[in-house]
Design a protein around this motif. Sequence first.
Motif, PDB file in Angstrom:
ATOM      1  N   PHE A 114       0.838  -1.211   0.000  1.00 36.71           N
ATOM      2  CA  PHE A 114       0.000   0.000   0.000  1.00 36.71           C
ATOM      3  C   PHE A 114       0.871   1.259   0.000  1.00 36.71           C
ATOM      4  O   PHE A 114       0.636   2.194  -0.769  1.00 36.71           O
ATOM      5  CB  PHE A 114      -0.924  -0.012   1.219  1.00 36.71           C
ATOM      6  CG  PHE A 114      -1.832   1.179   1.298  1.00 36.71           C
ATOM      7  CD1 PHE A 114      -3.047   1.189   0.634  1.00 36.71           C
ATOM      8  CD2 PHE A 114      -1.484   2.311   2.047  1.00 36.71           C
ATOM      9  CE1 PHE A 114      -3.896   2.295   0.691  1.00 36.71           C
ATOM     10  CE2 PHE A 114      -2.320   3.412   2.115  1.00 36.71           C
ATOM     11  CZ  PHE A 114      -3.527   3.405   1.429  1.00 36.71           C
ATOM     12  N   THR A 115       1.877   1.285   0.874  1.00 36.41           N
ATOM     13  CA  THR A 115       2.677   2.506   1.006  1.00 36.41           C
ATOM     14  C   THR A 115       3.624   2.714  -0.168  1.00 36.41           C
ATOM     15  O   THR A 115       3.807   3.858  -0.619  1.00 36.41           O
ATOM     16  CB  THR A 115       3.486   2.488   2.317  1.00 36.41           C
ATOM     17  OG1 THR A 115       4.279   1.295   2.375  1.00 36.41           O
ATOM     18  CG2 THR A 115       2.565   2.538   3.523  1.00 36.41           C
ATOM     19  N   THR A 116       4.225   1.647  -0.686  1.00 39.31           N
ATOM     20  CA  THR A 116       5.264   1.816  -1.708  1.00 39.31           C
ATOM     21  C   THR A 116       4.756   1.711  -3.141  1.00 39.31           C
ATOM     22  O   THR A 116       5.399   2.232  -4.054  1.00 39.31           O
ATOM     23  CB  THR A 116       6.392   0.781  -1.512  1.00 39.31           C
ATOM     24  OG1 THR A 116       5.838  -0.544  -1.612  1.00 39.31           O
ATOM     25  CG2 THR A 116       7.051   0.936  -0.154  1.00 39.31           C
ATOM     26  N   ASP A 159       5.795   6.773  -3.549  1.00 39.07           N
ATOM     27  CA  ASP A 159       6.577   7.948  -3.141  1.00 39.07           C
ATOM     28  C   ASP A 159       6.224   9.118  -4.056  1.00 39.07           C
ATOM     29  O   ASP A 159       6.521   9.096  -5.247  1.00 39.07           O
ATOM     30  CB  ASP A 159       8.072   7.633  -3.244  1.00 39.07           C
ATOM     31  CG  ASP A 159       8.940   8.784  -2.765  1.00 39.07           C
ATOM     32  OD1 ASP A 159       8.381   9.822  -2.356  1.00 39.07           O
ATOM     33  OD2 ASP A 159      10.175   8.643  -2.803  1.00 39.07           O
ATOM     34  N   ARG A 160       5.588  10.128  -3.500  1.00 38.72           N
ATOM     35  CA  ARG A 160       5.164  11.275  -4.295  1.00 38.72           C
ATOM     36  C   ARG A 160       6.109  12.459  -4.087  1.00 38.72           C
ATOM     37  O   ARG A 160       5.694  13.606  -3.960  1.00 38.72           O
ATOM     38  CB  ARG A 160       3.726  11.631  -3.954  1.00 38.72           C
ATOM     39  CG  ARG A 160       2.790  10.438  -4.144  1.00 38.72           C
ATOM     40  CD  ARG A 160       1.333  10.782  -4.106  1.00 38.72           C
ATOM     41  NE  ARG A 160       0.527   9.604  -4.396  1.00 38.72           N
ATOM     42  CZ  ARG A 160      -0.774   9.624  -4.677  1.00 38.72           C
ATOM     43  NH1 ARG A 160      -1.417  10.790  -4.706  1.00 38.72           N
ATOM     44  NH2 ARG A 160      -1.429   8.512  -4.925  1.00 38.72           N
ATOM     45  N   GLY A 161       7.401  12.105  -3.992  1.00 37.76           N
ATOM     46  CA  GLY A 161       8.407  13.137  -3.792  1.00 37.76           C
ATOM     47  C   GLY A 161       8.552  13.573  -2.348  1.00 37.76           C
ATOM     48  O   GLY A 161       9.207  14.571  -2.070  1.00 37.76           O
ATOM     49  N   TYR A 208       7.686   8.985   0.981  1.00 40.68           N
ATOM     50  CA  TYR A 208       6.575   8.120   1.414  1.00 40.68           C
ATOM     51  C   TYR A 208       5.810   8.666   2.622  1.00 40.68           C
ATOM     52  O   TYR A 208       5.048   7.940   3.248  1.00 40.68           O
ATOM     53  CB  TYR A 208       7.068   6.701   1.752  1.00 40.68           C
ATOM     54  CG  TYR A 208       7.704   5.972   0.595  1.00 40.68           C
ATOM     55  CD1 TYR A 208       6.925   5.401  -0.404  1.00 40.68           C
ATOM     56  CD2 TYR A 208       9.084   5.858   0.504  1.00 40.68           C
ATOM     57  CE1 TYR A 208       7.512   4.737  -1.471  1.00 40.68           C
ATOM     58  CE2 TYR A 208       9.680   5.181  -0.560  1.00 40.68           C
ATOM     59  CZ  TYR A 208       8.886   4.632  -1.541  1.00 40.68           C
ATOM     60  OH  TYR A 208       9.461   3.976  -2.594  1.00 40.68           O
ATOM     61  N   ARG A 209       5.984   9.930   2.949  1.00 40.93           N
ATOM     62  CA  ARG A 209       5.330  10.444   4.153  1.00 40.93           C
ATOM     63  C   ARG A 209       3.807  10.463   4.010  1.00 40.93           C
ATOM     64  O   ARG A 209       3.080  10.142   4.957  1.00 40.93           O
ATOM     65  CB  ARG A 209       5.868  11.832   4.495  1.00 40.93           C
ATOM     66  CG  ARG A 209       7.336  11.787   4.929  1.00 40.93           C
ATOM     67  CD  ARG A 209       7.839  13.137   5.408  1.00 40.93           C
ATOM     68  NE  ARG A 209       9.254  13.044   5.771  1.00 40.93           N
ATOM     69  CZ  ARG A 209       9.945  14.020   6.348  1.00 40.93           C
ATOM     70  NH1 ARG A 209       9.348  15.169   6.620  1.00 40.93           N
ATOM     71  NH2 ARG A 209      11.215  13.862   6.649  1.00 40.93           N
ATOM     72  N   LEU A 210       3.289  10.833   2.832  1.00 39.91           N
ATOM     73  CA  LEU A 210       1.841  10.792   2.619  1.00 39.91           C
ATOM     74  C   LEU A 210       1.340   9.355   2.680  1.00 39.91           C
ATOM     75  O   LEU A 210       0.303   9.075   3.301  1.00 39.91           O
ATOM     76  CB  LEU A 210       1.476  11.416   1.267  1.00 39.91           C
ATOM     77  CG  LEU A 210      -0.011  11.308   0.885  1.00 39.91           C
ATOM     78  CD1 LEU A 210      -0.889  12.051   1.886  1.00 39.91           C
ATOM     79  CD2 LEU A 210      -0.247  11.827  -0.547  1.00 39.91           C
ATOM     80  N   ALA A 211       2.053   8.445   2.053  1.00 38.67           N
ATOM     81  CA  ALA A 211       1.643   7.042   2.054  1.00 38.67           C
ATOM     82  C   ALA A 211       1.598   6.483   3.472  1.00 38.67           C
ATOM     83  O   ALA A 211       0.638   5.794   3.855  1.00 38.67           O
ATOM     84  CB  ALA A 211       2.605   6.219   1.197  1.00 38.67           C
ATOM     85  N   ASN A 212       2.627   6.777   4.245  1.00 41.44           N
ATOM     86  CA  ASN A 212       2.661   6.302   5.628  1.00 41.44           C
ATOM     87  C   ASN A 212       1.516   6.901   6.446  1.00 41.44           C
ATOM     88  O   ASN A 212       0.909   6.219   7.288  1.00 41.44           O
ATOM     89  CB  ASN A 212       4.001   6.660   6.278  1.00 41.44           C
ATOM     90  CG  ASN A 212       5.162   5.884   5.679  1.00 41.44           C
ATOM     91  OD1 ASN A 212       4.964   4.887   4.988  1.00 41.44           O
ATOM     92  ND2 ASN A 212       6.372   6.351   5.929  1.00 41.44           N
TER      93      ASN A 212
END
Length: 451
Positions: free
Chosen positions: A45-47, A52-54, A57-61
Amino acid sequence: MSPTPAAVAATPRASRKEILGWAMFDFAGQAYTLLIITVVFGELFTTVIVGDRGDGYRLANFLWSLALALSYLLVVLTGPLCGAVMDYQAAKKRFLFASYLATVAASAMLYFVVPGAVLLGVVLIVIANYAFSMGESFIAAFLPDLGPPEELGRISGFGWALGYVGGLLAAGFSLAVLGEATAENFERVRWVGPFAAGFFLIAAVPTFLWVKERGTPQPPGQSYREIAVARVATTLHELRRFRDLGIFLVSLLFSMAGVYIVIAFAFIYGAQVIGWDEAIRNLMFIIVQITAAVGALGFGVIQDRIGTRITYLFTLALWVAAILAIWATPEVTAFLNGRFGLAWEAQHLFLVVGCLAGLSLGSSQSASRALVGLFSPSRKAAEFFGFWGLANKLAGVIGIIGLGLLQSLVGLKASILLCAALFLVAILVCLFVNQARGQQAARDWEARNGR
């Protein structure tokens, strides 16, 4: 006329078949926890699904944290109410079965979460994790009926240990058949949801065949909502008589906040901070399951001898050591290489840290479940384990959202120290728990109200 204390006989030990049936739910459920929450789908889900949107991965996390926290918040709102109705209607198996089917259905549908389908992924994780988390409280409510107080630690430990064996089998299949959680391997690894659902569906069947529904349904006359509200209000009023249970639940709130962070982010941490390769990631799969099983089984025996509270405190100290080791792994690796001329990589030392974390994981959860069982009168077991579930999932909300926000500001590596602070607070609170007094409170309640 209320029974006298002498009339409240100790709970006889259930048959081996029934205890095995109860433990098989842990065996079945660990596939969900491991493959969906801890390792495969969380990383996918996160990766891949968010990616990674630049932003490292902080948004994903954060979105992963949000989905889990919402599911736990729903448990907080409904857990004690469901527990009250289960006790009143002697309906633990019916509630457990409903949560089991919902978990299976939502997990299977994760197959349809493709890269970019972020909202669908969040919704399905909220549903699946809510249903599974409710089931954890429901199955735990059977524990006080499976044996006398002096054996609950061993029985609880056996359940957790068998659960990690189930996780090991599920992980073995995942490693052999599904492969890495990468975009290139997405068409294979997307089957992780249906596989976890199928494993849970089949392996939990003995629970429903062998575990007995004890208790007598109370006469109807009120709606479920009225029953739930009335019984929870009564329990909250009576909690002053269960002082040690109340104190312990506060300690549990802090300790489980740390545990849920580790469960949700350990393998994400390995991928993003440690930078491990597939072979090390797969080896960590195996190490954590084996050491967690050893910890649950070994400490389950120990706690029946030295006391569940003492065992629980010791496992929290192990957690503090494990978190500090996780945080310091890159620096310690660099120090050892420079001091002794080694050529280790951080991922290699991380495997050693995994052993310590695994021992802590299995033993702490087993001890906490057993201690609530010791403090619970038989006729209020489901209700009290509803509060246990409430403390657990409120911990999940606090811990995971806290880490999600913190890592968005300072990154995942520095944020992991939040866990060590949570475990230290849990230790301090638990120092005020008196196990003997808590068990006596449960016996006194049964003497006044019957089993």
